[in-house]
Scaffold this motif. Structure first.
Motif, PDB file in Angstrom:
ATOM      1  N   ARG A  81     -96.231   0.509 -15.163  1.00  0.00           N
ATOM      2  CA  ARG A  81     -94.816   0.267 -14.864  1.00  0.00           C
ATOM      3  C   ARG A  81     -94.706  -0.698 -13.697  1.00  0.00           C
ATOM      4  N   GLU A  82     -94.009  -1.799 -13.928  1.00  0.00           N
ATOM      5  CA  GLU A  82     -93.803  -2.820 -12.899  1.00  0.00           C
ATOM      6  C   GLU A  82     -95.122  -3.253 -12.262  1.00  0.00           C
ATOM      7  N   GLY A  83     -96.144  -3.419 -13.107  1.00  0.00           N
ATOM      8  CA  GLY A  83     -97.437  -3.896 -12.650  1.00  0.00           C
ATOM      9  C   GLY A  83     -98.320  -2.847 -12.004  1.00  0.00           C
ATOM     10  N   VAL A  84     -97.891  -1.585 -12.009  1.00  0.00           N
ATOM     11  CA  VAL A  84     -98.657  -0.505 -11.387  1.00  0.00           C
ATOM     12  C   VAL A  84     -99.151   0.443 -12.478  1.00  0.00           C
ATOM     13  N   PHE A  85    -100.468   0.695 -12.472  1.00  0.00           N
ATOM     14  CA  PHE A  85    -101.064   1.631 -13.424  1.00  0.00           C
ATOM     15  C   PHE A  85    -100.919   3.054 -12.902  1.00  0.00           C
ATOM     16  N   PHE A  86    -100.785   4.012 -13.829  1.00  0.00           N
ATOM     17  CA  PHE A  86    -100.692   5.431 -13.501  1.00  0.00           C
ATOM     18  C   PHE A  86    -101.751   6.182 -14.296  1.00  0.00           C
ATOM     19  N   ALA A  87    -102.280   7.241 -13.674  1.00  0.00           N
ATOM     20  CA  ALA A  87    -103.289   8.063 -14.342  1.00  0.00           C
ATOM     21  C   ALA A  87    -103.060   9.526 -14.005  1.00  0.00           C
ATOM     22  N   ASP A  88    -103.639  10.396 -14.828  1.00  0.00           N
ATOM     23  CA  ASP A  88    -103.624  11.833 -14.582  1.00  0.00           C
ATOM     24  C   ASP A  88    -105.052  12.341 -14.599  1.00  0.00           C
ATOM     25  N   LEU A  89    -105.339  13.233 -13.657  1.00  0.00           N
ATOM     26  CA  LEU A  89    -106.591  13.976 -13.651  1.00  0.00           C
ATOM     27  C   LEU A  89    -106.318  15.288 -14.375  1.00  0.00           C
ATOM     28  N   VAL A  90    -107.136  15.622 -15.375  1.00  0.00           N
ATOM     29  CA  VAL A  90    -106.949  16.858 -16.136  1.00  0.00           C
ATOM     30  C   VAL A  90    -108.143  17.762 -15.856  1.00  0.00           C
ATOM     31  N   PHE A  91    -107.853  18.945 -15.275  1.00  0.00           N
ATOM     32  CA  PHE A  91    -108.895  19.877 -14.863  1.00  0.00           C
ATOM     33  C   PHE A  91    -109.097  20.987 -15.885  1.00  0.00           C
ATOM     34  N   SER A  92    -110.242  21.657 -15.774  1.00  0.00           N
ATOM     35  CA  SER A  92    -110.626  22.699 -16.727  1.00  0.00           C
ATOM     36  C   SER A  92    -109.675  23.889 -16.727  1.00  0.00           C
ATOM     37  N   ASN A  93    -108.917  24.090 -15.661  1.00  0.00           N
ATOM     38  CA  ASN A  93    -107.964  25.207 -15.600  1.00  0.00           C
ATOM     39  C   ASN A  93    -106.582  24.824 -16.123  1.00  0.00           C
ATOM     40  N   GLY A  94    -106.472  23.616 -16.704  1.00  0.00           N
ATOM     41  CA  GLY A  94    -105.211  23.173 -17.274  1.00  0.00           C
ATOM     42  C   GLY A  94    -104.312  22.414 -16.318  1.00  0.00           C
ATOM     43  N   VAL A  95    -104.663  22.370 -15.061  1.00  0.00           N
ATOM     44  CA  VAL A  95    -103.857  21.661 -14.069  1.00  0.00           C
ATOM     45  C   VAL A  95    -104.026  20.161 -14.258  1.00  0.00           C
ATOM     46  N   GLU A  96    -102.917  19.422 -14.145  1.00  0.00           N
ATOM     47  CA  GLU A  96    -102.933  17.962 -14.188  1.00  0.00           C
ATOM     48  C   GLU A  96    -102.376  17.428 -12.886  1.00  0.00           C
ATOM     49  N   VAL A  97    -103.027  16.417 -12.336  1.00  0.00           N
ATOM     50  CA  VAL A  97    -102.622  15.824 -11.069  1.00  0.00           C
ATOM     51  C   VAL A  97    -102.492  14.317 -11.261  1.00  0.00           C
ATOM     52  N   SER A  98    -101.373  13.759 -10.830  1.00  0.00           N
ATOM     53  CA  SER A  98    -101.172  12.318 -10.905  1.00  0.00           C
ATOM     54  C   SER A  98    -102.074  11.633  -9.878  1.00  0.00           C
ATOM     55  N   ALA A  99    -102.664  10.502 -10.265  1.00  0.00           N
ATOM     56  CA  ALA A  99    -103.587   9.790  -9.376  1.00  0.00           C
ATOM     57  C   ALA A  99    -103.614   8.311  -9.732  1.00  0.00           C
ATOM     58  N   ARG A 100    -104.115   7.517  -8.809  1.00  0.00           N
ATOM     59  CA  ARG A 100    -104.323   6.102  -9.110  1.00  0.00           C
ATOM     60  C   ARG A 100    -105.519   5.981 -10.045  1.00  0.00           C
ATOM     61  N   PRO A 101    -105.482   5.066 -11.007  1.00  0.00           N
ATOM     62  CA  PRO A 101    -106.635   4.887 -11.895  1.00  0.00           C
ATOM     63  C   PRO A 101    -107.923   4.568 -11.148  1.00  0.00           C
ATOM     64  N   SER A 102    -107.851   3.790 -10.084  1.00  0.00           N
ATOM     65  CA  SER A 102    -109.071   3.434  -9.354  1.00  0.00           C
ATOM     66  C   SER A 102    -109.752   4.671  -8.779  1.00  0.00           C
ATOM     67  N   ASP A 103    -108.982   5.553  -8.136  1.00  0.00           N
ATOM     68  CA  ASP A 103    -109.553   6.797  -7.611  1.00  0.00           C
ATOM     69  C   ASP A 103    -110.045   7.676  -8.753  1.00  0.00           C
ATOM     70  N   SER A 104    -109.270   7.714  -9.830  1.00  0.00           N
ATOM     71  CA  SER A 104    -109.619   8.544 -10.982  1.00  0.00           C
ATOM     72  C   SER A 104    -110.944   8.108 -11.605  1.00  0.00           C
ATOM     73  N   ILE A 105    -111.129   6.804 -11.729  1.00  0.00           N
ATOM     74  CA  ILE A 105    -112.370   6.271 -12.311  1.00  0.00           C
ATOM     75  C   ILE A 105    -113.550   6.578 -11.394  1.00  0.00           C
ATOM     76  N   ALA A 106    -113.367   6.382 -10.088  1.00  0.00           N
ATOM     77  CA  ALA A 106    -114.439   6.679  -9.137  1.00  0.00           C
ATOM     78  C   ALA A 106    -114.837   8.153  -9.229  1.00  0.00           C
ATOM     79  N   LEU A 107    -113.864   9.022  -9.370  1.00  0.00           N
ATOM     80  CA  LEU A 107    -114.143  10.453  -9.488  1.00  0.00           C
ATOM     81  C   LEU A 107    -114.785  10.786 -10.840  1.00  0.00           C
ATOM     82  N   ALA A 108    -114.294  10.176 -11.903  1.00  0.00           N
ATOM     83  CA  ALA A 108    -114.862  10.423 -13.237  1.00  0.00           C
ATOM     84  C   ALA A 108    -116.340  10.050 -13.279  1.00  0.00           C
ATOM     85  N   LEU A 109    -116.702   8.946 -12.644  1.00  0.00           N
ATOM     86  CA  LEU A 109    -118.099   8.527 -12.632  1.00  0.00           C
ATOM     87  C   LEU A 109    -118.982   9.518 -11.875  1.00  0.00           C
TER      88      LEU A 109
END
Length: 156
Positions: A81-109
């Protein structure tokens, strides 16, 4: 949602802006996301297996998640949206947390979480590179092999 794999990070010239490049698993679309230098370093460290003397922010977050007894299952890049990417972190307990894709990718790796991108995002900014043009992607991969995390500035 389409599964994605991290191709790597590079510095876009002449702006000197780091980008992370994702590729659609089993497809021909690539997704470039402009990111900050700190996140580029964190992603490059994770890809290269660099273990800093003290945990970086993403390492700390991984350790806290583990200490709380949950796992990061998926990272979903959901919108642009307006040049900004959005991501969600989805945890094993069902909780979802909004995050920047860059942080999300670093954590996923760091956690082995699967990365997905929405079809809408891929349709809007994904770049299709047919197999016959894979040599350009190979040149990008070769470039990635020549850089180090230090090329992105000082790791905080």
């Amino acid at each position: 949602m389409k599964q994605m794999e991290v191709v790597g990070v590079r510095v876009e010239m002449p702006s000197n802006q780091p980008i992370v490049l994702l590729k659609e698993t089993g497809g021909e679309r690539y997704l470039p996301i402009w990111i900050g230098a700190v996140e580029a370093t964190a992603i490059a460290f994770a890809q290269q297996g660099v273990l800093p003397a003290r945990p970086l922010t993403h390492d700390l977050f991984r350790d806290v998640v583990e200490a709380l007894g949950v796992q990061l299952r998926t990272v979903n890049i959901t919108a642009l949206r307006e040049g900004v990417f959005f991501a969600d972190l989805v945890f094993s307990n069902g909780v979802e947390v909004s995050a920047r894709p860059s942080d999300s990718i670093a954590l996923a790796l760091r956690t082995g979480a699967t990365i997905f991108a929405s079809e809408d995002v891929l349709e809007e900014v994904g770049v299709a590179i047919p197999d016959e043009q894979e040599d350009e992607v190979e040149k990008f991969r070769e470039f990635l092999d020549t850089i180090s995390p230090e090329d992105f500035g000082r790791a905080g």
